[in-house]
Design a protein around this motif. Sequence first.
Motif, PDB file in Angstrom:
ATOM      1  N   ALA A   1     -12.009  36.377  31.848  1.00 41.21           N
ATOM      2  CA  ALA A   1     -11.023  35.510  32.528  1.00 41.21           C
ATOM      3  C   ALA A   1     -10.859  34.179  31.839  1.00 41.21           C
ATOM      4  N   LEU A   2     -12.166  33.752  31.240  1.00 44.06           N
ATOM      5  CA  LEU A   2     -11.887  32.493  30.532  1.00 44.06           C
ATOM      6  C   LEU A   2     -11.006  32.501  29.292  1.00 44.06           C
ATOM      7  N   ARG A   3     -11.015  33.782  28.916  1.00 45.19           N
ATOM      8  CA  ARG A   3     -10.228  33.781  27.313  1.00 45.19           C
ATOM      9  C   ARG A   3      -8.888  34.006  27.799  1.00 45.19           C
ATOM     10  N   ALA A   4      -8.859  34.627  28.787  1.00 46.78           N
ATOM     11  CA  ALA A   4      -7.261  34.847  29.473  1.00 46.78           C
ATOM     12  C   ALA A   4      -6.605  33.437  29.386  1.00 46.78           C
ATOM     13  N   ILE A   5      -7.618  32.453  30.493  1.00 46.81           N
ATOM     14  CA  ILE A   5      -7.038  31.219  30.715  1.00 46.81           C
ATOM     15  C   ILE A   5      -6.695  30.410  29.685  1.00 46.81           C
ATOM     16  N   PHE A   6      -7.475  30.744  28.384  1.00 36.90           N
ATOM     17  CA  PHE A   6      -7.361  29.675  27.110  1.00 36.90           C
ATOM     18  C   PHE A   6      -5.992  30.015  26.580  1.00 36.90           C
ATOM     19  N   CYS A   7      -5.930  31.567  26.546  1.00 38.10           N
ATOM     20  CA  CYS A   7      -4.904  31.848  25.784  1.00 38.10           C
ATOM     21  C   CYS A   7      -3.329  31.517  26.440  1.00 38.10           C
TER      22      CYS A   7
ATOM     23  N   ALA B   1      -0.587  27.779  25.480  1.00 41.23           N
ATOM     24  CA  ALA B   1       0.679  28.109  25.303  1.00 41.23           C
ATOM     25  C   ALA B   1       1.779  27.233  26.203  1.00 41.23           C
ATOM     26  N   GLY B   2       0.942  26.357  26.964  1.00 35.31           N
ATOM     27  CA  GLY B   2       1.619  25.250  27.774  1.00 35.31           C
ATOM     28  C   GLY B   2       1.956  25.617  29.121  1.00 35.31           C
ATOM     29  N   LYS B   3       1.243  26.836  29.719  1.00 33.54           N
ATOM     30  CA  LYS B   3       1.316  27.373  31.033  1.00 33.54           C
ATOM     31  C   LYS B   3       0.264  26.655  31.830  1.00 33.54           C
ATOM     32  N   GLN B   4       0.407  26.847  33.142  1.00 30.33           N
ATOM     33  CA  GLN B   4      -0.597  26.599  34.092  1.00 30.33           C
ATOM     34  C   GLN B   4      -1.268  27.800  34.592  1.00 30.33           C
ATOM     35  N   THR B   5      -2.644  27.559  35.112  1.00 27.44           N
ATOM     36  CA  THR B   5      -3.340  28.854  35.686  1.00 27.44           C
ATOM     37  C   THR B   5      -3.929  28.378  36.876  1.00 27.44           C
ATOM     38  N   MET B   6      -3.953  29.300  37.969  1.00 29.03           N
ATOM     39  CA  MET B   6      -4.497  29.346  39.195  1.00 29.03           C
ATOM     40  C   MET B   6      -5.734  30.030  39.318  1.00 29.03           C
ATOM     41  N   VAL B   7      -6.915  29.583  39.682  1.00 25.46           N
ATOM     42  CA  VAL B   7      -8.121  30.532  39.600  1.00 25.46           C
ATOM     43  C   VAL B   7      -8.596  30.289  41.254  1.00 25.46           C
ATOM     44  N   LEU B   8      -8.385  31.714  41.958  1.00 32.52           N
ATOM     45  CA  LEU B   8      -8.421  31.725  43.298  1.00 32.52           C
ATOM     46  C   LEU B   8      -9.894  32.266  43.698  1.00 32.52           C
ATOM     47  N   ALA B   9     -10.598  31.623  44.472  1.00 30.22           N
ATOM     48  CA  ALA B   9     -11.980  32.240  44.941  1.00 30.22           C
ATOM     49  C   ALA B   9     -11.934  32.233  46.549  1.00 30.22           C
TER      50      ALA B   9
ATOM     51  N   ASN C   1       4.804  25.315  36.135  1.00 29.87           N
ATOM     52  CA  ASN C   1       5.100  26.383  35.043  1.00 29.87           C
ATOM     53  C   ASN C   1       3.645  27.419  35.115  1.00 29.87           C
ATOM     54  N   LEU C   2       3.829  28.093  36.131  1.00 24.12           N
ATOM     55  CA  LEU C   2       2.495  28.994  36.532  1.00 24.12           C
ATOM     56  C   LEU C   2       2.748  30.222  35.587  1.00 24.12           C
ATOM     57  N   GLY C   3       1.444  30.407  34.906  1.00 25.37           N
ATOM     58  CA  GLY C   3       1.405  31.554  33.907  1.00 25.37           C
ATOM     59  C   GLY C   3       0.694  32.756  34.227  1.00 25.37           C
ATOM     60  N   LEU C   4      -0.389  32.212  34.824  1.00 25.51           N
ATOM     61  CA  LEU C   4      -1.641  33.062  34.959  1.00 25.51           C
ATOM     62  C   LEU C   4      -2.134  33.037  36.488  1.00 25.51           C
ATOM     63  N   LEU C   5      -2.537  33.923  37.106  1.00 21.90           N
ATOM     64  CA  LEU C   5      -3.290  33.781  38.417  1.00 21.90           C
ATOM     65  C   LEU C   5      -4.580  34.696  38.290  1.00 21.90           C
TER      66      LEU C   5
ATOM     67  N   GLY D   1       3.173  19.140  36.319  1.00 24.39           N
ATOM     68  CA  GLY D   1       2.430  19.954  35.109  1.00 24.39           C
ATOM     69  C   GLY D   1       1.449  19.117  34.451  1.00 24.39           C
ATOM     70  N   HIS D   2       1.142  17.996  35.195  1.00 28.00           N
ATOM     71  CA  HIS D   2      -0.357  17.419  34.522  1.00 28.00           C
ATOM     72  C   HIS D   2      -1.498  18.038  34.693  1.00 28.00           C
ATOM     73  N   LEU D   3      -1.687  19.103  35.532  1.00 29.90           N
ATOM     74  CA  LEU D   3      -2.690  19.763  35.662  1.00 29.90           C
ATOM     75  C   LEU D   3      -2.564  21.296  34.989  1.00 29.90           C
ATOM     76  N   ASP D   4      -3.711  21.772  34.148  1.00 26.63           N
ATOM     77  CA  ASP D   4      -3.451  22.783  33.523  1.00 26.63           C
ATOM     78  C   ASP D   4      -4.257  23.869  34.389  1.00 26.63           C
ATOM     79  N   ILE D   5      -5.529  23.799  34.655  1.00 27.41           N
ATOM     80  CA  ILE D   5      -6.075  24.866  35.487  1.00 27.41           C
ATOM     81  C   ILE D   5      -6.591  24.453  36.730  1.00 27.41           C
ATOM     82  N   ILE D   6      -6.114  25.001  37.796  1.00 29.73           N
ATOM     83  CA  ILE D   6      -6.263  24.484  39.189  1.00 29.73           C
ATOM     84  C   ILE D   6      -7.230  25.570  39.623  1.00 29.73           C
ATOM     85  N   VAL D   7      -8.376  25.424  40.365  1.00 29.90           N
ATOM     86  CA  VAL D   7      -9.277  26.072  40.949  1.00 29.90           C
ATOM     87  C   VAL D   7      -9.591  25.938  42.379  1.00 29.90           C
ATOM     88  N   GLY D   8      -9.552  26.812  43.152  1.00 26.35           N
ATOM     89  CA  GLY D   8      -9.717  26.628  44.717  1.00 26.35           C
ATOM     90  C   GLY D   8      -9.814  27.730  45.513  1.00 26.35           C
TER      91      GLY D   8
END
Length: 819
Positions: free
Chosen positions: A304-310, A314-322, A389-393, A369-376
């Motif tokens: 998941a970390l490698r996917a998030i970095f990719c 590229a300038g898109k946001q990632t949401m990490v859902l737990a 600009n969400l790119g990955l969930l 767009g001032h947060l890149d990775i949002i965990v919650g």
Amino acid sequence: MASLDISTPLIFKINSSAKLRKLFSLKCPYRHKHRPSFSLTNAVHTQTALSFSSRPATPKYKIESEQDPISILNERIRCQHHGKREGSNSKPIMDSEEADQYIQMVKEQQQRGLLKLKGDRVAKEGDVFSYKVDPYTLSSGDYVVHKKVGIGRFVGIKFDVPKGSSEAIEYVFIEYADGMAKLPVKQASRMLYRYNLPNDTKKPRTLSKLSDNGAWERRKTKGKVAIQKMVVDLMELYLHRLKQRRPPYPKTPAMADFTSQFPYEPTPDQKQAFIDVERDLTERETPMDRLICGDVGFGKTEVALRAIFCVVSAGKQTMVLAPTIVLAKQHFEVISERFSKYPHIKVALLSRFQGKAEKETYLEMIKHGHLDIIVGTHTLLGSRVVYNNLGLLVVDEEQRFGVKQKEKIASFKTSVDVLTLTATPIPRTLYLALTGFRDASLISTPPPERVPIRTHLSAYSKERLISAIKYELDRDGQVFYVLPRIKGLEEVKDFLEQSFSNVEIAVAHGQQYSKQLEDTMEQFAQGEIKILICTNIVESGLDIQNANTIIIQDVQLFGLAQLYQLRGRVGRADKEAHAHLFYPDKSMLTDQALERLAALEECQELGRGFQLAERDMGIRGFGTIFGEQQTGDVGNVGIDFFFEMLFESLSKVDEHRVISVPYQSVQVDLNINPHLPSDYINSLENPMEIINGAEKAAETDIWSLMQFTENLRRQYGKEPSSMESLLKKLYIRRMAADIGVTRIYASGKMVGMETNMSKKVFKLMTDSMSSDIHRNSLFFDGNQIKAELLLELPRAQLLNWIFQCISELHSCLPALIKY
């Protein structure tokens, strides 16, 4: 009891019955006690819905309490559209050649999914995976499904001498509702399936009758139609996803630098998962929907970390859902540490426990767009969270979320890349992976330093409990003590404090205040607390190297996947770990609970989460894997037979394809031209506009025509019979276009429909018809559907017969590929 020898292949005559209507009716009935009120806000095609004035309806044409055929059809249309994605009422814009290409892709994807299907009971027969049961593995009293006869109770296997022979052969004896049947073991192995239900019991409602073969055939047909509808729903979702486009993410040198920070040597499975995800992101234009299935501590997070970095690079946001705040916080800490070398990448944790001001600040940052990775936790799925600009969930342990959250997660899947992490996929997720509608990467090789967890299953004993805890404390370790409910945690704490007076003991559960829970988990992670008494809040993701004993009390109240996850909390270091599972008394356990515990004992070695999920699927059934509507259909034939029909249906998906024709090309040659009464015309505000509006609505689609009709009736009341005939002609023409009928005509007692559909499509349609009258009168002849009526009907009755008949054919549309 009577005895029937079924050693030769059986051929049954289907007996028609009035009960068929009940058997084949939609789960959402045509007739409701309270009809849903109509609102233009529900409309998909509002441009064709007329805006009628608020003039009251004329009393002469008031709406009748008894529903007419058009009202019944309208309710069926509404029922079929209910719950579908907005805009899914109109078919995708796709030509035939493109559809062929996509269907081929789905079939290839399915084959790849089938290759991942593991398990001893599944044998490959040609290109079809079989769920048939070996008769020698059955026990007396087990329920079985015979492909041709139905559900019976297995009695046993014994030798018998067949007529005309002197040599005894082995027969399988099966008890049915009205007699005993026997068949040779060889034939039984080709015809029998174990009967499992999609709920807590394995007992069928009734056994099949040897004397009523038609009832079983109808059950099978109903199951087949339900499967077809399910496959089409999946196909449409999958095709919709395949049509989405996003530019592939760039491969950058920074990616290599990021991966080099991983301190361990990846296992072969891990490497493959890295490659799979990288290809999904950097080489494909369609959004990723990949399942990463691997045991706890096997390296899913690194994928998941490698996917998030990719994606973030590229300038898109990632949401990490737990699923829990504890796990979300752990993800936040891991991600923050790993991305600490990249100060331009901003990471934040969002949860319901935060103060209002802090939460508002984060919501604004996400929006701009001032947060890149949002965990919650599921807070991230709320309507107030607007992504720039969400790119990955990334979803960790999807099975822990509720139905509404899962629906929200599913809505993201059509537009963004999705990566799902799990140790034990729920049956639905597993099923999607196996059928190829989801990509899956399995990480089943344990890291070199990991050793299997020793599992001890026994009745509850204070002496055993104290001994297990003492053993762990003596080697300076820590203990998880898990109960199924909050009630009882404090009692256990009091008991343990008496036994271990000098040991720090704490309680943790989901109803505690955020700060209190956070502090407790922090102290346990730091080793200050030695025994943590908790609920299954610790089920997912916690990585505490020094905790290598877990005690689970009242183990019968946990699900198999839960137990597997809980056991995975220990054994994260190179120290041998122990899981002690206590039940109150074996006599209190259900057969299902015993089976779960046996499966967990068998799966002691590492990397068995995927296989365990398959066992879970067999033990507890699919549950709501297909949704409530199909669960009853699964129960009608048993899971194994249902699953086999499912794979067969998937392999023949292109055979059940209907190609619609343009509305304007459909001819209705019935010589029925109704004249509207003058008083009705006078009551209409603009008669020509209304007639033209009806035609335009019919030309658009069936949903628009339904809206038009309901609006017309709401404004002017129930129309006279001549207007009803005019509307029926429009409905007939619209439905004919949808199912590929180009011409409808009548000649004497014969009704004909020229069509482009195949004979297989026609058979599926007629199999699903609820009316014996229509089904028995229709036959397929070349490129025509024909019906021989008993007598030549008057024009109004003929129109009504055709309307009813084509409505029934049209009702099967959800079970057909519509391109």
